[in-house]
Write a protein that holds these residues in place. Structure first.
Motif, PDB file in Angstrom:
ATOM      1  N   PRO A   1      26.983  -7.991  52.161  1.00  0.00           N
ATOM      2  CA  PRO A   1      26.379  -7.173  50.888  1.00  0.00           C
ATOM      3  C   PRO A   1      27.304  -6.297  50.568  1.00  0.00           C
ATOM      4  CG  PRO A   1      24.907  -7.486  52.675  1.00  0.00           C
ATOM      5  CD  PRO A   1      26.205  -7.967  53.354  1.00  0.00           C
ATOM      6  N   ASP A   2      27.944  -5.698  51.376  1.00  0.00           N
ATOM      7  CA  ASP A   2      28.960  -4.661  50.821  1.00  0.00           C
ATOM      8  C   ASP A   2      29.927  -5.098  50.012  1.00  0.00           C
ATOM      9  OD1 ASP A   2      29.008  -2.682  53.990  1.00  0.00           O
ATOM     10  OD2 ASP A   2      27.305  -2.779  52.220  1.00  0.00           O
ATOM     11  N   LEU A   3      30.307  -6.179  49.898  1.00  0.00           N
ATOM     12  CA  LEU A   3      31.452  -6.698  49.042  1.00  0.00           C
ATOM     13  C   LEU A   3      30.917  -7.133  47.506  1.00  0.00           C
ATOM     14  CD1 LEU A   3      33.220  -8.923  51.658  1.00  0.00           C
ATOM     15  CD2 LEU A   3      33.937  -6.695  50.921  1.00  0.00           C
ATOM     16  N   TYR A   4      29.738  -6.992  47.481  1.00  0.00           N
ATOM     17  CA  TYR A   4      29.107  -7.484  46.069  1.00  0.00           C
ATOM     18  C   TYR A   4      29.082  -5.955  45.503  1.00  0.00           C
ATOM     19  CZ  TYR A   4      28.430 -12.163  47.609  1.00  0.00           C
ATOM     20  OH  TYR A   4      28.675 -13.428  48.155  1.00  0.00           O
ATOM     21  N   ASN A   5      29.562  -6.219  43.983  1.00  0.00           N
ATOM     22  CA  ASN A   5      29.506  -5.044  43.213  1.00  0.00           C
ATOM     23  C   ASN A   5      28.262  -4.733  42.488  1.00  0.00           C
ATOM     24  OD1 ASN A   5      32.234  -6.936  42.929  1.00  0.00           O
ATOM     25  ND2 ASN A   5      33.081  -4.805  42.943  1.00  0.00           N
ATOM     26  N   TYR A   6      27.606  -5.838  42.052  1.00  0.00           N
ATOM     27  CA  TYR A   6      26.526  -5.310  41.367  1.00  0.00           C
ATOM     28  C   TYR A   6      25.461  -6.196  41.719  1.00  0.00           C
ATOM     29  CZ  TYR A   6      30.329  -4.162  37.850  1.00  0.00           C
ATOM     30  OH  TYR A   6      31.421  -3.491  37.343  1.00  0.00           O
ATOM     31  N   TRP A   7      24.276  -5.701  41.471  1.00  0.00           N
ATOM     32  CA  TRP A   7      22.883  -6.372  42.061  1.00  0.00           C
ATOM     33  C   TRP A   7      21.894  -6.208  41.073  1.00  0.00           C
ATOM     34  CZ3 TRP A   7      22.375  -7.725  47.136  1.00  0.00           C
ATOM     35  CH2 TRP A   7      23.487  -7.355  47.937  1.00  0.00           C
ATOM     36  N   GLY A   8      20.957  -7.058  40.923  1.00  0.00           N
ATOM     37  CA  GLY A   8      19.667  -7.115  40.133  1.00  0.00           C
ATOM     38  C   GLY A   8      18.681  -6.177  40.954  1.00  0.00           C
ATOM     39  N   GLN A   9      17.398  -6.271  40.342  1.00  0.00           N
ATOM     40  CA  GLN A   9      16.466  -5.335  40.720  1.00  0.00           C
ATOM     41  C   GLN A   9      15.602  -5.862  41.792  1.00  0.00           C
ATOM     42  OE1 GLN A   9      16.311  -6.920  37.946  1.00  0.00           O
ATOM     43  NE2 GLN A   9      14.322  -7.899  38.223  1.00  0.00           N
ATOM     44  N   GLY A  10      15.771  -7.406  41.967  1.00  0.00           N
ATOM     45  CA  GLY A  10      14.972  -8.254  43.038  1.00  0.00           C
ATOM     46  C   GLY A  10      13.592  -8.731  42.390  1.00  0.00           C
TER      47      GLY A  10
ATOM     48  N   MET B   1      29.052 -15.532  43.177  1.00  0.00           N
ATOM     49  CA  MET B   1      27.725 -15.036  43.084  1.00  0.00           C
ATOM     50  C   MET B   1      26.827 -15.134  44.350  1.00  0.00           C
ATOM     51  SD  MET B   1      27.426 -13.755  40.132  1.00  0.00           S
ATOM     52  CE  MET B   1      25.743 -13.441  40.046  1.00  0.00           C
ATOM     53  N   GLY B   2      26.013 -14.338  44.697  1.00  0.00           N
ATOM     54  CA  GLY B   2      25.395 -14.765  46.074  1.00  0.00           C
ATOM     55  C   GLY B   2      23.875 -14.191  45.676  1.00  0.00           C
TER      56      GLY B   2
ATOM     57  N   SER C   1      35.467  -9.033  43.297  1.00  0.00           N
ATOM     58  CA  SER C   1      36.880  -8.795  44.024  1.00  0.00           C
ATOM     59  C   SER C   1      37.384  -9.804  44.887  1.00  0.00           C
ATOM     60  CB  SER C   1      36.594  -7.343  44.457  1.00  0.00           C
ATOM     61  OG  SER C   1      36.151  -6.371  43.646  1.00  0.00           O
ATOM     62  N   SER C   2      36.585 -10.319  45.425  1.00  0.00           N
ATOM     63  CA  SER C   2      36.787 -11.091  46.890  1.00  0.00           C
ATOM     64  C   SER C   2      37.509 -12.518  46.218  1.00  0.00           C
ATOM     65  CB  SER C   2      35.636 -11.603  47.635  1.00  0.00           C
ATOM     66  OG  SER C   2      35.223 -10.466  48.096  1.00  0.00           O
TER      67      SER C   2
ATOM     68  N   ARG D   1      18.821  -6.016  54.572  1.00  0.00           N
ATOM     69  CA  ARG D   1      19.063  -7.127  53.524  1.00  0.00           C
ATOM     70  C   ARG D   1      19.902  -8.192  54.312  1.00  0.00           C
ATOM     71  NH1 ARG D   1      20.621  -5.160  47.675  1.00  0.00           N
ATOM     72  NH2 ARG D   1      18.349  -4.011  48.174  1.00  0.00           N
ATOM     73  N   GLU D   2      19.572  -9.411  54.190  1.00  0.00           N
ATOM     74  CA  GLU D   2      20.526 -10.560  54.606  1.00  0.00           C
ATOM     75  C   GLU D   2      20.842 -11.363  53.645  1.00  0.00           C
ATOM     76  OE1 GLU D   2      18.258 -12.801  57.479  1.00  0.00           O
ATOM     77  OE2 GLU D   2      16.688 -13.091  55.896  1.00  0.00           O
ATOM     78  N   PHE D   3      22.075 -12.084  53.849  1.00  0.00           N
ATOM     79  CA  PHE D   3      22.757 -13.152  53.278  1.00  0.00           C
ATOM     80  C   PHE D   3      21.753 -14.306  53.199  1.00  0.00           C
ATOM     81  CE2 PHE D   3      25.808 -15.772  51.375  1.00  0.00           C
ATOM     82  CZ  PHE D   3      25.824 -16.667  52.082  1.00  0.00           C
TER      83      PHE D   3
END
Length: 125
Positions: A109-118, A34-35, A101-102, A45-47
Motif C-alpha cells: 500500500p505504501d507504494l500507492y500515491n492516491y486513494w479513494g474514500q472507500g 491501479m490496485g 511511480s512503480s 489494510r490488505e492487498f
C-alpha cells in the motif's frame, strides 16, 4: 490533481456477486498501475488485486484468486473489481488506489500515491 471515487459496494449474501467501480480524474490514469485494497474492522489494510497501466497484467491475493477479476477502461478512466462467490470474510471497506511511480505492479500500500474514500462491502452468511 488525482481524485478517485469508488462505488458499487453494498450488502450481499454469501455466494453472491458485486461489481465495484472506481472513477478516476486527472491525466495520470492511463500511465499508472491501479490496485484494489480492503480493510476490515480491527485489521490492517490488505492487498486484493492490481492491474498494470495497460491492463495487460494483473496480480491477485491468494484469498481472492479465481473469484475476483480486476479490469480497467482507459478510455473512460475507470477501474473495476468483479467479485463472485463472495464469502463473509470478504466483508471490508474496499479502496481503489493509484501508483504513479512503480515500474511493476505492486502489492504494498505504501507504494500507492492516491486513494479513494472507500466503499463498504458486507457479505452475510
Amino acid at each position: 490533481q488525482v481524485h478517485l471515487v469508488e462505488s458499487g459496494g453494498g450488502l450481499v449474501q454469501a455466494g453472491g456477486s458485486l461489481r465495484l467501480s472506481c472513477a478516476a480524474s486527472g491525466r495520470t490514469f492511463k500511465n499508472a498501475h491501479m490496485g484494489w485494497f480492503r480493510q476490515a474492522p480491527g485489521k490492517e489494510r490488505e492487498f486484493v488485486a492490481a492491474i498494470s497501466f495497460s491492463g495487460d497484467s494483473a496480480d491477485y491475493a491468494d484469498s481472492v484468486k479465481g473469484r475476483f477479476t480486476i479490469s480497467r477502461d482507459n478510455t473512460k478512466n475507470m477501474l473495476y473489481l468483479q467479485m463472485k462467490s463472495l464469502k463473509p470474510e470478504d466483508t471490508a471497506v474496499y479502496y481503489c488506489a493509484q501508483d504513479t511511480s512503480s515500474f511493476y505492479v505492486e502489492r504494498k500500500p505504501d507504494l500507492y500515491n492516491y486513494w479513494g474514500q472507500g466503499t463498504q462491502v458486507t457479505v452475510s452468511s
